[in-house]
Scaffold this motif. Structure first.
Motif, short mmCIF file in Angstrom:
data_model
loop_
_atom_site.label_atom_id
_atom_site.label_comp_id
_atom_site.label_asym_id
_atom_site.label_seq_id
_atom_site.Cartn_x
_atom_site.Cartn_y
_atom_site.Cartn_z
N ALA A 156 0.80 -1.22 0.00
CA ALA A 156 0.00 0.00 0.00
C ALA A 156 0.83 1.27 0.00
N ALA A 157 2.11 1.20 0.32
CA ALA A 157 2.93 2.40 0.38
C ALA A 157 3.55 2.77 -0.97
N GLY A 158 3.49 1.88 -1.95
CA GLY A 158 4.07 2.16 -3.25
C GLY A 158 3.21 3.10 -4.07
N HIS A 183 4.80 3.62 7.71
CA HIS A 183 3.97 4.35 6.76
C HIS A 183 2.51 4.45 7.23
N ALA A 184 2.22 3.95 8.41
CA ALA A 184 0.82 3.83 8.85
C ALA A 184 0.12 5.18 8.93
N ARG A 188 -3.25 6.16 6.75
CA ARG A 188 -4.54 6.52 7.36
C ARG A 188 -5.00 7.88 6.85
N ASP A 189 -4.07 8.80 6.71
CA ASP A 189 -4.41 10.13 6.20
C ASP A 189 -4.93 10.05 4.76
N LEU A 190 -4.45 9.06 4.02
CA LEU A 190 -4.91 8.88 2.63
C LEU A 190 -6.27 8.19 2.54
N GLY A 304 13.51 0.20 -2.96
CA GLY A 304 12.20 0.01 -2.38
C GLY A 304 12.09 0.61 -0.98
N GLY A 305 11.03 0.21 -0.28
CA GLY A 305 10.83 0.66 1.09
C GLY A 305 10.41 2.10 1.21
N VAL A 306 9.88 2.69 0.14
CA VAL A 306 9.56 4.11 0.15
C VAL A 306 8.04 4.30 0.18
#
Length: 316
Positions: A156-158, A183-184, A188-190, A304-306
């Motif tokens: 979900a963070a990609g 990234h939580a 949530r803000d999104l 990755g990891g972003v």
């Protein structure tokens, strides 16, 4: 003009920014001065040689799928676009390109662009073209998300993941995001109703879900098993293991794993712009690089990891 090109198949260091002739639009085509182009998984696969049936083996090969910029001129027969229009769009992913979107100028058929969302900077707009259209087609067309359904977004963070979280919420879904715990807050803000840490959450401990949107490509059968009755799953990952899982899942009928390659035209891009203008979809940009640093942008993408997208800013 300057264009980023692949000089041989391999790691990001095979990318070069070279001088080449500025293209001219033919019948039905538009010349766009590119202001920004994002880095996508398709670019990395082409660069590594994973799509030789499409790209061919003759170098140089252009890189970059999507762009935001300004119309310079149009070819014969083009209606609805004129010089000075701010647009966004995408080159065809299944055609060979000597010059693609990561360049100062690009020529595309008029049906592959649409007006860019008003007031959105080019760097932010470019981050949404492939990611947003992929998420929209996956949710609206592939799994036909319905209001009130439970949606799991893996990765979900990609770029596609952040767009899928927002669009699933806009379409009425109850969204669970699976990503790194750090990234939580932003997820949530999104619009995510729930965020689960993928490092500590196993498939058997979650669900059931009406819809699973996968951007990762691993453990597909385990996540397919978390579908509720009548549930649907789609993946954008097309690695050999993912393709094997997709093929094996066909015996499950409606609960099979669906796959597709996004190839949006003007109508999808115009619809996507509407979500941006309404505030339902907003860009998430991790890093911005000048065109000259295209190799560094690819390296960052592959680490990755972003959260969100890496974008190339094109200046003249």
């Amino acid at each position: 003009m300057k264009a980023a090109q692949i000089t041989s198949f391999g790691t990001p260091d095979v990318l070069r920014v070279t001088e080449t002739d500025r293209p001219s639009p033919g019948a039905g085509e538009v010349l766009v001065a590119v202001e920004a182009s994002s880095v996508n998984g398709h670019d990395a696969i082409v660069r590594a040689g994973g799509l030789r049936m499409v790209s061919g083996r003759k170098f140089p090969i252009g890189v970059g799928l999507d762009f935001a910029g300004v119309v310079v001129t149009t070819g014969p027969g083009v209606e609805g676009h004129r010089a000075g229009d701010r647009v966004w769009g995408m080159v065809h992913p299944r055609q060979r390109h000597t010059v693609a979107a990561a360049a100062e100028y690009v020529v595309v058929p008029a049906e592959r662009i649409a007006p860019a969302p008003a007031g959105v900077p080019a760097v932010e707009a470019a981050s949404l073209v492939v990611a947003g259209s992929t998420a929209l087609i996956a949710l609206r067309d592939s799994v036909q998300l319905k209001d009130g359904e439970r949606v799991l977004v893996r990765g979900a963070a990609g770029g596609v993941g952040t767009a899928a979280v927002q669009l699933a919420r806009a379409l009425g879904g109850r969204v669970t995001a699976l990503a790194r715990d750090r990234h939580a807050a932003l997820l949530r803000d999104l619009g995510a109703d729930e965020v689960l840490d993928y490092g500590t959450t196993t498939p058997d401990r979650i669900g059931p879900f009406d819809v699973v949107v996968d951007t990762v490509g691993s453990e597909l059968n385990r996540y397919r098993g978390r579908l509720a009755k009548g549930g649907r799953m789609v993946t954008i990952a097309l690695s050999p293991p993912a393709l094997a899982a997709i093929a094996a899942s066909t015996v499950h009928g409606a609960r099979r794993i669906r796959a597709f390659s996004a190839n949006p035209g003007s109508a999808v891009l115009a619809e996507l712009a509407g979500y941006v203008t309404s505030g339902a979809l907003r860009p998430v940009v991790q890093g911005v690089y000048p065109l000259a640093d295209v190799a560094a942008a690819h390296e960052a993408f592959e680490r990755g990891g972003v959260m969100g997208k890496h974008v190339l800013a094109v200046s003249r």
